[in-house]
Design a protein around this motif. Structure first.
Motif, PDB file in Angstrom:
ATOM      1  N   PRO A   2       0.701  -1.088   0.182  1.00  0.00           N
ATOM      2  CA  PRO A   2       0.010  -0.203   0.025  1.00  0.00           C
ATOM      3  C   PRO A   2       0.787   1.149   0.153  1.00  0.00           C
ATOM      4  O   PRO A   2       1.973   1.167   0.344  1.00  0.00           O
ATOM      5  N   PRO A   3       0.400   2.489  -0.287  1.00  0.00           N
ATOM      6  CA  PRO A   3       1.048   3.661  -0.107  1.00  0.00           C
ATOM      7  C   PRO A   3       1.901   3.843   0.966  1.00  0.00           C
ATOM      8  O   PRO A   3       1.364   3.578   2.053  1.00  0.00           O
ATOM      9  N   GLY A   4       3.160   4.415   0.789  1.00  0.00           N
ATOM     10  CA  GLY A   4       3.923   4.837   2.049  1.00  0.00           C
ATOM     11  C   GLY A   4       5.131   3.724   2.060  1.00  0.00           C
ATOM     12  O   GLY A   4       5.124   2.730   1.254  1.00  0.00           O
ATOM     13  N   LEU A   5       6.070   4.056   2.980  1.00  0.00           N
ATOM     14  CA  LEU A   5       7.050   2.937   2.848  1.00  0.00           C
ATOM     15  C   LEU A   5       6.830   1.754   3.940  1.00  0.00           C
ATOM     16  O   LEU A   5       6.441   2.238   5.246  1.00  0.00           O
ATOM     17  N   PRO A   6       6.942   0.423   3.688  1.00  0.00           N
ATOM     18  CA  PRO A   6       6.788  -0.513   4.839  1.00  0.00           C
ATOM     19  C   PRO A   6       7.717  -0.191   6.016  1.00  0.00           C
ATOM     20  O   PRO A   6       8.810   0.571   5.863  1.00  0.00           O
ATOM     21  N   LYS A   7       7.234  -0.735   7.080  1.00  0.00           N
ATOM     22  CA  LYS A   7       8.167  -0.564   8.207  1.00  0.00           C
ATOM     23  C   LYS A   7       9.565  -1.254   8.318  1.00  0.00           C
ATOM     24  O   LYS A   7       9.517  -2.418   7.494  1.00  0.00           O
ATOM     25  N   PRO A   8      10.746  -0.462   8.644  1.00  0.00           N
ATOM     26  CA  PRO A   8      11.923  -1.020   8.287  1.00  0.00           C
ATOM     27  C   PRO A   8      12.247  -2.307   8.881  1.00  0.00           C
ATOM     28  O   PRO A   8      11.586  -2.898  10.103  1.00  0.00           O
ATOM     29  N   GLU A   9      12.829  -3.289   8.397  1.00  0.00           N
ATOM     30  CA  GLU A   9      13.169  -4.614   9.015  1.00  0.00           C
ATOM     31  C   GLU A   9      14.242  -4.445  10.073  1.00  0.00           C
ATOM     32  O   GLU A   9      14.885  -3.708  10.196  1.00  0.00           O
ATOM     33  N   VAL A  10      13.846  -5.141  10.987  1.00  0.00           N
ATOM     34  CA  VAL A  10      14.610  -5.154  12.161  1.00  0.00           C
ATOM     35  C   VAL A  10      16.028  -5.754  11.900  1.00  0.00           C
ATOM     36  O   VAL A  10      16.183  -6.724  11.400  1.00  0.00           O
ATOM     37  N   GLU A  11      17.132  -4.956  12.455  1.00  0.00           N
ATOM     38  CA  GLU A  11      18.669  -5.374  12.001  1.00  0.00           C
ATOM     39  C   GLU A  11      19.005  -6.217  13.306  1.00  0.00           C
ATOM     40  O   GLU A  11      19.234  -5.690  14.458  1.00  0.00           O
ATOM     41  N   ILE A  12      19.278  -7.501  13.052  1.00  0.00           N
ATOM     42  CA  ILE A  12      19.500  -8.485  13.991  1.00  0.00           C
ATOM     43  C   ILE A  12      21.105  -8.893  13.871  1.00  0.00           C
ATOM     44  O   ILE A  12      21.817  -9.560  14.950  1.00  0.00           O
ATOM     45  N   PHE A  13      21.791  -8.583  12.816  1.00  0.00           N
ATOM     46  CA  PHE A  13      23.160  -8.776  12.590  1.00  0.00           C
ATOM     47  C   PHE A  13      24.342  -8.074  13.304  1.00  0.00           C
ATOM     48  O   PHE A  13      23.904  -6.902  13.289  1.00  0.00           O
TER      49      PHE A  13
END
Length: 405
Positions: free
Chosen positions: A233-244
């Motif tokens: 949908p419109p807008g930027l998706p929520k950023p993926e959590v960085e676990i590395f």
């Protein structure tokens, strides 16, 4: 003209790889080239300005093509802009990006490409010119020394471009949804193969041996590609959590080791060589386990957003379990670094540590001693601010623990 290779991921147009798209233009029009003799560009001279705006001989080439070049057969700035625009359009179609994602893709692409070309201008343009003169390896020089020169010059620049591309991909990936990240996983794996082949080809050139089919391998068959993901949908998706783990931690450990043990020049070179080796191992682990890391990051993000403490604890435990091989790399690297030390360096470091420990104990004993023992009378003026006030302050660590549900 298709630029499928550019669609392998954001940033694939950076530096040398950006110019591979231009190479495909040249490959698709051999008949036009055969009507006349094209004079290969001469090797760059020290101090010569090889930017696209400064042709080597200042004369127009007369070449008619969909992408313009200057007299040294270098892409003009307009050509580079066109390559990046088409790359963004291809990526937007492949990943089914929404408008905001496409805008972010364009932003990251142009920022990183232009930065790379600017930072490495003196090295990029001579190599691109040499590659263009050989149709990107499709018509390599018969002179082994010429191949060696180009191959050896290109290798360090290719590594810089590769690092920049993967860095750009890490940033860009944050703005994808789950389906788009699955496509990106596939494309990153293909990019790994592409870079491995390019590295092998340049190594062959560095040894004076030409390779069949040019420097850049063909794109993978389209029928093997995953299906087009659903458009978010419109807008930027929520950023993926960085676990590395941050790979810069390896740099920090090594630089502190160098300072603490006062390594000499040869030891410093060896230590940084070890650093490069272990950082590469960490990166290889991350590449080989992208899908699993993405799943753990997704679960951790969802659990955190839902405020489900049990799920968060389980996801965090799974993250630590999965990352154990990376944590073990620090121990292995430490063993290798310690093997560089001389007996004198070890003794000197141990002596400093013992001395610092004794000073700390003496300071602590002095603070705990009664005022009379330190020669201070009860009538001595009390400081306006001191330990009494500091002791009244909440302990940030304890406070954090108390607030943690």
């Amino acid at each position: 003209m298709k630029k499928d290779r550019l669609a392998l991921g954001i940033g694939i147009a950076i530096g040398l790889v950006a110019s591979s798209a231009f190479a495909q233009d040249a490959k698709q029009a051999p008949k036009r080239e055969s009507r006349r003799t094209v004079r290969p560009a001469q090797p760059a001279k020290p101090g010569e300005n090889n930017s696209p705006a400064s042709p080597a001989d200042g004369k127009p080439s007369g070449k008619s093509s969909s992408t313009a070049t200057d007299a040294a057969q270098l892409p003009t700035q307009a050509t580079i802009e066109m390559i990046m625009n088409e790359a963004v359009n291809n990526i937007a179609r492949r990943y089914n990006l929404n408008d905001e994602q496409t805008k972010k893709t364009d932003e990251i692409m142009k920022r990183e490409v232009n930065k790379f070309l600017k930072d490495h201008e003196a090295d990029v343009w001579p190599i691109i010119r040499d590659l263009l003169s050989s149709n990107f390896g499709m018509n390599p020089s018969n002179n082994p020394d010429e191949l060696k020169r180009i191959g050896k010059s290109a290798q360090p620049l290719l590594k810089l471009a590769k690092d920049a591309i993967y860095k750009g991909n890490e940033e860009w990936r944050k703005y994808l949804n789950d389906g788009q990240r699955s496509t990106h996983d596939y494309d990153l794996n293909e990019m790994d193969k592409t870079f491995s082949q390019i590295e092998e080809n340049f190594q062959s050139w560095a040894e004076g041996k030409a390779v069949d089919g040019g420097i850049f391998p063909p794109p993978p068959p389209p029928n093997l590609s995953p299906p087009t993901p659903h458009r978010p949908p419109p807008g930027l998706p929520k950023p993926e959590v960085e676990i590395f783990v941050r790979t810069t931690l390896f740099d920090t450990v090594v630089e502190e080791f160098i300072k603490e043990y006062e390594l000499n020049a040869a030891q410093i070179d060896a230590a940084r060589s070890i650093l490069s080796e272990f950082k590469a191992k960490a990166v290889d682990f991350k590449k080989a386990n992208r899908a699993e890391l993405s799943l753990i990051a997704h679960e951790l993000g969802e659990a955190t957003e839902a405020h489900d403490l049990d799920r968060v604890a389980k996801a965090e435990a799974e993250r630590k379990r999965f990352m154990r091989p990376v944590y073990e790399l620090f121990g292995e690297m430490d063993e290798r670094l310690n093997a560089l030390l001389t007996t004198l360096q070890i003794e000197r470091h141990t002596s400093r540590q013992l001395g610092a420990s004794e000073v700390k104990k003496a300071d602590s004993k002095d603070k705990d001693a009664p005022a009379a023992e330190k020669g201070v009378s009860d009538a001595s003026p009390k400081p306006v601010t001191g330990q009494t006030v500091d002791a009244a302050k909440p302990n940030p660590v304890s406070e954090d623990k108390q607030q943690t549900p």
